[in-house]
Design a protein around this motif. Structure first.
Motif, PDB file in Angstrom:
ATOM      1  N   LEU A  65      -0.146  -8.792   3.427  1.00 15.23           N
ATOM      2  CA  LEU A  65      -0.013  -8.337   2.046  1.00 15.23           C
ATOM      3  C   LEU A  65      -1.056  -7.254   1.793  1.00 15.23           C
ATOM      4  O   LEU A  65      -2.258  -7.521   1.794  1.00 15.23           O
ATOM      5  N   HIS A 105       3.717  -1.152  -7.976  1.00 18.36           N
ATOM      6  CA  HIS A 105       2.261  -1.170  -8.107  1.00 18.36           C
ATOM      7  C   HIS A 105       1.812  -2.537  -8.609  1.00 18.36           C
ATOM      8  O   HIS A 105       2.456  -3.096  -9.487  1.00 18.36           O
ATOM      9  N   GLU A 118      -5.365  -7.771  -6.607  1.00 17.90           N
ATOM     10  CA  GLU A 118      -4.740  -9.095  -6.576  1.00 17.90           C
ATOM     11  C   GLU A 118      -5.650 -10.081  -7.303  1.00 17.90           C
ATOM     12  O   GLU A 118      -6.864  -9.867  -7.408  1.00 17.90           O
ATOM     13  N   ASN A 142      -7.591  -0.585   2.582  1.00 22.15           N
ATOM     14  CA  ASN A 142      -6.259  -0.020   2.327  1.00 22.15           C
ATOM     15  C   ASN A 142      -6.098   1.373   2.927  1.00 22.15           C
ATOM     16  O   ASN A 142      -5.985   2.375   2.220  1.00 22.15           O
ATOM     17  N   SER A 161      -2.361  -4.501  -0.868  1.00 23.42           N
ATOM     18  CA  SER A 161      -2.266  -4.325  -2.311  1.00 23.42           C
ATOM     19  C   SER A 161      -3.549  -3.714  -2.843  1.00 23.42           C
ATOM     20  O   SER A 161      -4.636  -3.957  -2.317  1.00 23.42           O
ATOM     21  N   ASP A 162      -3.431  -2.918  -3.897  1.00 27.50           N
ATOM     22  CA  ASP A 162      -4.614  -2.305  -4.509  1.00 27.50           C
ATOM     23  C   ASP A 162      -5.406  -3.289  -5.348  1.00 27.50           C
ATOM     24  O   ASP A 162      -6.601  -3.110  -5.573  1.00 27.50           O
ATOM     25  N   LYS A 215       1.198  -3.246  -5.264  1.00 25.13           N
ATOM     26  CA  LYS A 215       1.500  -3.467  -3.847  1.00 25.13           C
ATOM     27  C   LYS A 215       1.564  -2.131  -3.103  1.00 25.13           C
ATOM     28  O   LYS A 215       1.974  -1.117  -3.658  1.00 25.13           O
ATOM     29  N   ARG A 216       1.160  -2.156  -1.805  1.00 20.66           N
ATOM     30  CA  ARG A 216       1.147  -0.940  -0.988  1.00 20.66           C
ATOM     31  C   ARG A 216       1.910  -1.158   0.326  1.00 20.66           C
ATOM     32  O   ARG A 216       1.345  -1.069   1.414  1.00 20.66           O
ATOM     33  N   GLY A 254       6.880  -9.615  -1.472  1.00 22.52           N
ATOM     34  CA  GLY A 254       6.370  -9.235  -2.784  1.00 22.52           C
ATOM     35  C   GLY A 254       7.254  -8.196  -3.429  1.00 22.52           C
ATOM     36  O   GLY A 254       8.039  -7.520  -2.750  1.00 22.52           O
ATOM     37  N   SER A 267      -5.395  -7.396   2.079  1.00 22.36           N
ATOM     38  CA  SER A 267      -6.317  -6.375   1.584  1.00 22.36           C
ATOM     39  C   SER A 267      -7.587  -7.047   1.065  1.00 22.36           C
ATOM     40  O   SER A 267      -7.546  -8.139   0.496  1.00 22.36           O
TER      41      SER A 267
END
Length: 339
Positions: A250, A193, A255, A292, A252-253, A195-196, A189, A274
């Motif tokens: 993956l 942002h 999606e 997360n 992510s904050d 993504k984390r 990815g 996540s």
């Protein structure tokens, strides 16, 4: 009949991959054109399958001249349906309906940014999206969560909301991991942002049982920590080596329904995602959802390691559930309003 796909940016991304796959799905069946901001990954992928038009201002502040130019293309190309992805393109597509009423407009939600990224303007953006829905023939949601938000949060009329879960063309399936070898984990990815990658890196760093490969680049790369068991590969054009990995992760904050996770699922490898957006819709014993935070990710990694054969068998058996070609008739019905 002519279908026009409109998307704000042609750089590689989830919505762009979805658009590319749609163009391939309808190749040879309908005439197709693509409208985006400038040449890039998407135009390269579609150059032999669709006529392409570029409007640089589509990604900037609204331009009435750009709108008129797009409508002119619609008329000249006898477009029957516009399939629009991303916010700016969605605005232009809906306004085209006012100036060119005979066109059918389908807006595709890849995760409602007006809800997740609206911040203090959230209520305003939701109101705008609701108003635009009245000049939209169909709102296509790629996940059950998006469908729920469309009807219950944004208040789009339910009769206009359609749902087809994101799918991909089948990928090569992966061979089973040799027992005793460390688990090869893939993060794919753009490093920006929401993504984390930092959380995944913290959870895996220094653990000899796991090797993490990060494919992608972006502004977060500079802040990502290094470790002996973590390799940064940068961006890889048309990455398709999912079969070389044992686990796709993956973090992510937010999606919608991530294309990379679908591609990994189609390859038959377990997922660790996540617990956000439509991600829970991809997990049915073929992986785990995590919160997360590093502790939640570490616990999931241990669980997958200890029960890898189970998760892998489940992932392999479900790999055929993500075949895009099975949904051609559903898309055609929505796009062309026919049975």
């Amino acid at each position: 009949m002519t279908i026009a796909y409109m998307i704000t940016k042609g750089d590689i991304g989830g919505a762009q991959t979805w658009t590319r796959d749609q163009v391939h799905l309808f190749d040879g069946k309908e005439k197709q054109i693509l409208i985006t901001n400038k040449p890039g990954w998407l135009s390269d992928e579609c150059s032999n399958l669709a006529k392409i038009f570029y409007f640089s201002k589509i990604e900037r502040i609204f331009s009435i001249l750009t709108l008129f130019s797009i409508v002119r293309v619609m008329r000249n190309q006898s477009v029957k349906t516009i399939v629009a992805s991303s916010a700016n393109a969605g605005i232009y597509a809906r306004l085209c309906k006012i100036l060119y009423p005979k066109v059918r407009v389908v807006y595709v939600s890849h995760g409602w940014s007006c809800i997740y990224n609206g911040n203090r303007f959230k209520k305003l953006f939701i109101m705008v999206e609701k108003l635009l829905s009245y000049i939209t023939d169909a709102v296509l949601c790629v996940s059950e969560k998006d469908k729920y938000d469309a009807i219950e949060v944004i208040k789009i009329p339910a009769k206009k909301v359609k749902y087809i879960r994101n799918c991909v063309f089948p990928r090569s399936t992966a061979p089973f991991k040799v027992k005793g070898e460390r688990i090869k984990v893939l993060f794919l990815g753009r490093l920006e942002h929401p993504k984390r990658p930092d959380l995944l890196i913290e959870a895996i760093s220094g653990n000899p049982n796991f090797q993490l490969d990060i494919v992608g680049d972006g502004p977060l790369r500079a802040s990502c920590k290094s470790s002996d068991n973590i390799t940064f590969h940068g961006s890889i054009y048309n990455f398709n080596d999912f079969f070389k990995y044992d686990l796709f992760a993956l973090i992510s904050d937010s999606e919608g329904l991530p294309m990379a996770a679908l591609e990994a699922a189609s390859s038959g490898i377990p997922l660790m995602l996540s617990n956000v957006g439509g991600c829970p819709e991809l997990i049915t014993n073929n992986g785990l959802l995590v919160e997360n935070c590093p502790d939640s990710i570490k616990k999931a990694l241990i669980c997958i390691e200890q029960n890898y054969s189970f998760y892998r068998e489940q992932a392999t058996s479900k790999s055929k559930d993500f075949d895009l070609s099975k949904h051609y008739a559903q898309y055609r019905q929505i796009y062309l309003s026919c049975s």
